[in-house]
Design a protein around this motif. Structure first.
Motif, short mmCIF file in Angstrom:
data_model
loop_
_atom_site.label_atom_id
_atom_site.label_comp_id
_atom_site.label_asym_id
_atom_site.label_seq_id
_atom_site.Cartn_x
_atom_site.Cartn_y
_atom_site.Cartn_z
N GLN A 62 -14.66 27.77 -9.81
CA GLN A 62 -16.12 26.88 -10.10
C GLN A 62 -16.12 25.62 -9.45
O GLN A 62 -17.13 25.39 -8.69
N LEU A 63 -14.81 24.93 -9.39
CA LEU A 63 -14.78 23.81 -8.51
C LEU A 63 -14.87 23.88 -7.10
O LEU A 63 -15.64 23.37 -6.31
N ARG A 64 -14.46 24.98 -6.46
CA ARG A 64 -14.37 25.37 -5.24
C ARG A 64 -15.69 25.84 -4.74
O ARG A 64 -16.23 25.60 -3.57
N LYS A 65 -16.30 26.66 -5.52
CA LYS A 65 -17.68 27.20 -5.27
C LYS A 65 -18.62 25.97 -5.31
O LYS A 65 -19.62 25.90 -4.28
N PHE A 66 -18.61 24.84 -6.02
CA PHE A 66 -19.26 23.71 -6.06
C PHE A 66 -19.00 23.03 -4.72
O PHE A 66 -20.11 22.67 -4.00
N MET A 67 -17.90 22.83 -4.33
CA MET A 67 -17.34 21.94 -3.28
C MET A 67 -18.16 22.74 -2.08
O MET A 67 -18.79 21.98 -1.19
N GLU A 68 -17.75 24.12 -1.94
CA GLU A 68 -18.42 24.80 -0.62
C GLU A 68 -19.93 24.58 -0.60
O GLU A 68 -20.45 24.72 0.42
N SER A 69 -20.59 24.84 -2.04
CA SER A 69 -21.99 24.80 -1.97
C SER A 69 -22.72 23.45 -1.48
O SER A 69 -24.01 23.66 -1.18
N THR A 70 -21.99 22.33 -1.39
CA THR A 70 -22.57 21.26 -0.98
C THR A 70 -22.57 21.20 0.87
O THR A 70 -23.06 20.19 1.27
N HIS A 71 -22.12 22.09 1.53
CA HIS A 71 -22.07 22.26 2.85
C HIS A 71 -21.32 20.98 3.48
O HIS A 71 -21.94 20.27 4.21
N PRO A 72 -19.98 20.85 3.12
CA PRO A 72 -19.23 19.95 3.52
C PRO A 72 -19.13 19.90 5.19
O PRO A 72 -19.01 21.23 5.64
N PRO A 73 -18.93 18.53 5.83
CA PRO A 73 -18.61 18.94 7.19
C PRO A 73 -17.28 19.29 7.53
O PRO A 73 -16.92 19.43 8.80
N ARG A 74 -16.32 19.59 6.63
CA ARG A 74 -14.81 20.04 6.98
C ARG A 74 -14.36 21.05 5.72
O ARG A 74 -15.14 20.96 4.70
N PRO A 75 -13.66 21.79 6.16
CA PRO A 75 -12.92 22.63 5.21
C PRO A 75 -12.58 22.17 3.87
O PRO A 75 -12.12 21.06 3.75
N VAL A 76 -12.84 22.88 2.59
CA VAL A 76 -12.66 22.53 1.50
C VAL A 76 -10.83 22.70 1.14
O VAL A 76 -10.10 23.89 1.42
#
Length: 101
Positions: A62-76
Motif C-alpha cells: 500500500q505504501l509503495r502504491k501510494f508513493m507511486e501514485s503521487t507521480h514522484p520526480p524520481r524512482p521510489v
C-alpha cells in the motif's frame, strides 16, 4: 552548479513538501503506516524514499502504491521499510520512549 544527485534530491524534497497533506491523510486511513517517514534518498542518483516499520507485506505494498501514485520526480525506494509483523510492531510502539525519556 549542482550535480545531478543534488538536483534530484531537491526535486524529491519539494515533492514531499507538496504531497505532505495527502500523505498525512493517507496515514490516518492506514494506521499501520504511522511509523513510516518519507525522505529524499541519496542512492540511485537521488530517489523518493521511505523508511520505518510496518506490520505486513500488504502495508508495504500500500505504501509503495501510494508513493507511486503521487507521480514522484524520481524512482521510489522502500528497501529501508521493515516488515516486522503485528506483534513486534505493537511491542515497539508500546516501548518507545516518550519525549526522549
Amino acid at each position: 552548479m549542482l550535480n545531478s544527485q543534488r538536483r534530484h534530491l531537491i526535486a524529491v524534497e519539494e515533492h514531499i513538501s507538496k504531497i505532505t497533506p495527502e500523505w498525512e491523510s493517507f496515514r490516518v486511513k492506514h494506521a499501520g503506516l504511522q511509523d513510516v517517514k518519507l525522505f529524499a534518498y541519496t542512492g540511485g542518483d537521488g530517489m523518493f524514499g521511505a523508511n520505518g516499520t510496518v506490520a505486513t507485506d500488504e502495508e508495504l505494498a500500500q505504501l509503495r502504491k501510494f508513493m507511486e501514485s503521487t507521480h514522484p520526480p524520481r524512482p521510489v525506494f522502500v528497501d529501508t521499510v521493515s516488515v516486522v509483523g503485528p506483534e513486534i510492531l505493537e511491542f515497539q510502539r508500546k516501548n518507545q520512549p516518550v519525549n526522549g525519556k
